[in-house]
Design a protein around this motif. Sequence first.
Motif, PDB file in Angstrom:
ATOM      1  N   THR A  87      -3.714 -53.014  -5.941  1.00 15.88           N
ATOM      2  CA  THR A  87      -3.078 -52.831  -7.249  1.00 15.88           C
ATOM      3  C   THR A  87      -3.829 -53.559  -8.357  1.00 15.88           C
ATOM      4  OG1 THR A  87      -0.892 -52.566  -6.246  1.00 15.88           O
ATOM      5  CG2 THR A  87      -0.949 -53.193  -8.554  1.00 15.88           C
ATOM      6  N   SER A  88      -4.303 -54.765  -8.074  1.00 16.74           N
ATOM      7  CA  SER A  88      -4.988 -55.582  -9.086  1.00 16.74           C
ATOM      8  C   SER A  88      -6.212 -54.860  -9.647  1.00 16.74           C
ATOM      9  CB  SER A  88      -5.402 -56.931  -8.487  1.00 16.74           C
ATOM     10  OG  SER A  88      -4.265 -57.642  -8.048  1.00 16.74           O
ATOM     11  N   VAL A  89      -6.968 -54.214  -8.766  1.00 19.15           N
ATOM     12  CA  VAL A  89      -8.149 -53.470  -9.207  1.00 19.15           C
ATOM     13  C   VAL A  89      -7.724 -52.276 -10.062  1.00 19.15           C
ATOM     14  CG1 VAL A  89     -10.169 -52.166  -8.452  1.00 19.15           C
ATOM     15  CG2 VAL A  89      -9.420 -54.170  -7.140  1.00 19.15           C
ATOM     16  N   GLY A  90      -6.714 -51.560  -9.616  1.00 20.13           N
ATOM     17  CA  GLY A  90      -6.244 -50.391 -10.352  1.00 20.13           C
ATOM     18  C   GLY A  90      -5.725 -50.737 -11.736  1.00 20.13           C
ATOM     19  N   ILE A  91      -5.016 -51.870 -11.864  1.00 17.61           N
ATOM     20  CA  ILE A  91      -4.460 -52.280 -13.157  1.00 17.61           C
ATOM     21  C   ILE A  91      -5.563 -52.492 -14.187  1.00 17.61           C
ATOM     22  CG2 ILE A  91      -3.408 -54.237 -14.363  1.00 17.61           C
ATOM     23  CD1 ILE A  91      -1.456 -54.500 -12.099  1.00 17.61           C
ATOM     24  N   GLU A  92      -6.631 -53.161 -13.803  1.00 14.64           N
ATOM     25  CA  GLU A  92      -7.710 -53.446 -14.755  1.00 14.64           C
ATOM     26  C   GLU A  92      -8.369 -52.165 -15.232  1.00 14.64           C
ATOM     27  OE1 GLU A  92     -10.429 -55.425 -17.188  1.00 14.64           O
ATOM     28  OE2 GLU A  92      -8.446 -55.908 -16.389  1.00 14.64           O
ATOM     29  N   ILE A  93      -8.603 -51.224 -14.327  1.00 15.81           N
ATOM     30  CA  ILE A  93      -9.216 -49.950 -14.716  1.00 15.81           C
ATOM     31  C   ILE A  93      -8.278 -49.169 -15.648  1.00 15.81           C
ATOM     32  CG2 ILE A  93     -10.019 -47.715 -13.858  1.00 15.81           C
ATOM     33  CD1 ILE A  93     -10.945 -49.138 -11.329  1.00 15.81           C
ATOM     34  N   GLY A  94      -6.980 -49.163 -15.329  1.00 17.70           N
ATOM     35  CA  GLY A  94      -6.009 -48.480 -16.177  1.00 17.70           C
ATOM     36  C   GLY A  94      -5.922 -49.094 -17.562  1.00 17.70           C
ATOM     37  N   ARG A  95      -5.967 -50.421 -17.633  1.00 10.87           N
ATOM     38  CA  ARG A  95      -5.895 -51.127 -18.926  1.00 10.87           C
ATOM     39  C   ARG A  95      -7.087 -50.773 -19.803  1.00 10.87           C
ATOM     40  NH1 ARG A  95      -7.837 -55.640 -21.442  1.00 10.87           N
ATOM     41  NH2 ARG A  95      -9.332 -55.919 -19.748  1.00 10.87           N
ATOM     42  N   ILE A  96      -8.256 -50.733 -19.204  1.00  8.71           N
ATOM     43  CA  ILE A  96      -9.460 -50.382 -19.949  1.00  8.71           C
ATOM     44  C   ILE A  96      -9.328 -48.960 -20.509  1.00  8.71           C
ATOM     45  CG2 ILE A  96     -11.929 -49.897 -19.724  1.00  8.71           C
ATOM     46  CD1 ILE A  96     -12.042 -52.151 -17.631  1.00  8.71           C
ATOM     47  N   GLY A  97      -8.736 -48.071 -19.709  1.00  4.24           N
ATOM     48  CA  GLY A  97      -8.543 -46.700 -20.162  1.00  4.24           C
ATOM     49  C   GLY A  97      -7.624 -46.599 -21.369  1.00  4.24           C
ATOM     50  N   ALA A 189      -1.816 -48.454  -2.980  1.00  4.65           N
ATOM     51  CA  ALA A 189      -1.790 -49.605  -3.890  1.00  4.65           C
ATOM     52  C   ALA A 189      -2.708 -49.386  -5.089  1.00  4.65           C
ATOM     53  CB  ALA A 189      -2.199 -50.866  -3.148  1.00  4.65           C
ATOM     54  N   PHE A 190      -3.917 -48.884  -4.851  1.00  9.78           N
ATOM     55  CA  PHE A 190      -4.862 -48.663  -5.943  1.00  9.78           C
ATOM     56  C   PHE A 190      -4.348 -47.608  -6.918  1.00  9.78           C
ATOM     57  CE2 PHE A 190      -8.336 -46.204  -7.821  1.00  9.78           C
ATOM     58  CZ  PHE A 190      -9.006 -47.205  -8.526  1.00  9.78           C
ATOM     59  N   ALA A 191      -3.829 -46.502  -6.370  1.00 13.87           N
ATOM     60  CA  ALA A 191      -3.334 -45.418  -7.218  1.00 13.87           C
ATOM     61  C   ALA A 191      -2.179 -45.885  -8.104  1.00 13.87           C
ATOM     62  CB  ALA A 191      -2.897 -44.239  -6.352  1.00 13.87           C
ATOM     63  N   THR A 192      -1.250 -46.643  -7.537  1.00 13.14           N
ATOM     64  CA  THR A 192      -0.107 -47.114  -8.324  1.00 13.14           C
ATOM     65  C   THR A 192      -0.517 -48.227  -9.277  1.00 13.14           C
ATOM     66  OG1 THR A 192       0.508 -48.566  -6.480  1.00 13.14           O
ATOM     67  CG2 THR A 192       1.607 -46.448  -6.615  1.00 13.14           C
ATOM     68  N   GLY A 193      -1.532 -49.005  -8.909  1.00 15.97           N
ATOM     69  CA  GLY A 193      -2.052 -50.019  -9.830  1.00 15.97           C
ATOM     70  C   GLY A 193      -2.693 -49.378 -11.040  1.00 15.97           C
ATOM     71  N   LEU A 194      -3.395 -48.273 -10.806  1.00 21.24           N
ATOM     72  CA  LEU A 194      -4.011 -47.533 -11.904  1.00 21.24           C
ATOM     73  C   LEU A 194      -2.939 -47.047 -12.878  1.00 21.24           C
ATOM     74  CD1 LEU A 194      -6.819 -46.440 -12.810  1.00 21.24           C
ATOM     75  CD2 LEU A 194      -6.256 -44.333 -11.584  1.00 21.24           C
ATOM     76  N   LEU A 195      -1.831 -46.553 -12.333  1.00 24.68           N
ATOM     77  CA  LEU A 195      -0.719 -46.123 -13.169  1.00 24.68           C
ATOM     78  C   LEU A 195      -0.092 -47.297 -13.897  1.00 24.68           C
ATOM     79  CD1 LEU A 195       1.030 -43.550 -10.806  1.00 24.68           C
ATOM     80  CD2 LEU A 195      -0.194 -43.043 -12.924  1.00 24.68           C
ATOM     81  N   SER A 196       0.005 -48.439 -13.222  1.00 24.82           N
ATOM     82  CA  SER A 196       0.599 -49.621 -13.835  1.00 24.82           C
ATOM     83  C   SER A 196      -0.166 -50.027 -15.083  1.00 24.82           C
ATOM     84  CB  SER A 196       0.606 -50.798 -12.847  1.00 24.82           C
ATOM     85  OG  SER A 196       1.427 -50.536 -11.743  1.00 24.82           O
ATOM     86  N   GLY A 197      -1.488 -50.076 -14.965  1.00 26.65           N
ATOM     87  CA  GLY A 197      -2.297 -50.491 -16.100  1.00 26.65           C
ATOM     88  C   GLY A 197      -2.361 -49.454 -17.195  1.00 26.65           C
ATOM     89  N   PHE A 198      -2.297 -48.174 -16.828  1.00 31.51           N
ATOM     90  CA  PHE A 198      -2.439 -47.099 -17.809  1.00 31.51           C
ATOM     91  C   PHE A 198      -1.143 -46.781 -18.523  1.00 31.51           C
ATOM     92  CE2 PHE A 198      -2.736 -42.542 -18.973  1.00 31.51           C
ATOM     93  CZ  PHE A 198      -3.826 -42.627 -19.820  1.00 31.51           C
TER      94      PHE A 198
END
Length: 346
Positions: A87-97, A189-198
């Motif tokens: 999730t942590s990795v996904g959040i950062e990528i989503g935030r940048i987006g 976890a990664f997919a939902t982290g991406l959603l979390s950040g985005f």
Amino acid sequence: MELFGIALATLALFVSFGFMVGVLFGFFGMGGSFLVTPALLVMGYPARVAVGSGMAFVFGTAVIATLKHHDLGQVDYKLGGLMIVGTSVGIEIGRIGVFYLEELGLASGVIGVTYVVLLGAIGLFVTRNALTDDGGEDSSGGHHDAADEEIDPDAIPDVAKKIQSYRVPPMMTIAGGIQVSLWMVLGVAFATGLLSGFLGVGGGFIRMPAMFYLIGVPVPVAVGTDLFEIVFSGGIGSFLYGMEGGVDLSIVAPLLAGSALGARIGSAATGIVDEADIKIYFGLMLLGGSIAVAFRQAGDYLGMEVLSTISFALILLSAFMVSGAVIYSTIATMRSESKASAASAD
């Protein structure tokens, strides 16, 4: 009249909304920023503030609800810890987006459309499967399962059984003695982290059903473990957004004040209300949120302010109706059990 720089009427609205969302958050393991972020967008807050403040609210509410689920034995800490990594990795990528789209002036529109599609699709899927008793799960066990209890194989959805049949090492054992590939856990976890950040959400509206339908985790443990994971994803996300000025404490504080009580009530209800009811409420709540955001997007596109107002009203109505249904079901179940106990004593 204002208090802490915010109108009293708005303050009361945030506290009341926070209570309703807290009930949903504690009961479903999600529902916080999934409702809060669209509401803030409808109220005219910038996308960065709406997403960042929604994330901060998620963090505070998740802490409260997780403590209650811990008391009920409904948290798989090993599973939650592994999901935090992805999730942590996904959040950062989503935030940048989000920040990139904001520079292009597209953030609000893209986030809104994503909400409509995801909420509608998942809401329809969960509601359909709940109404058709997908997987043949036995509801007689209610919603009292603990993380260390063995799971009846018939209670696992067919999709999860199929996924579990692909034994891609390394394998791990999670709640109820279920064996699943580590790669599946990290992928979810990664997919939902991406959603979390985005989207500025805890990711629970996809992670909770994903843990149940894809991994096979029982609903009560999926809710508790999801909340435990959200404590970290919400904390990381709100910190990152806060560093960029995206967290407004005048919004977050009154929301948390209301959710403090609501989250405890919602979490306690998971030990009382039948598991089948939870999935039906969950799906209907997602559908309601999808319709509300669709109205807002149409209002923005057509320049019709009345549609945005309807959207905000639908968000509040969705939170009120589903949280009210949770509380009603809890009281009704408690009364039924009390009458049964009295009858058996006679």
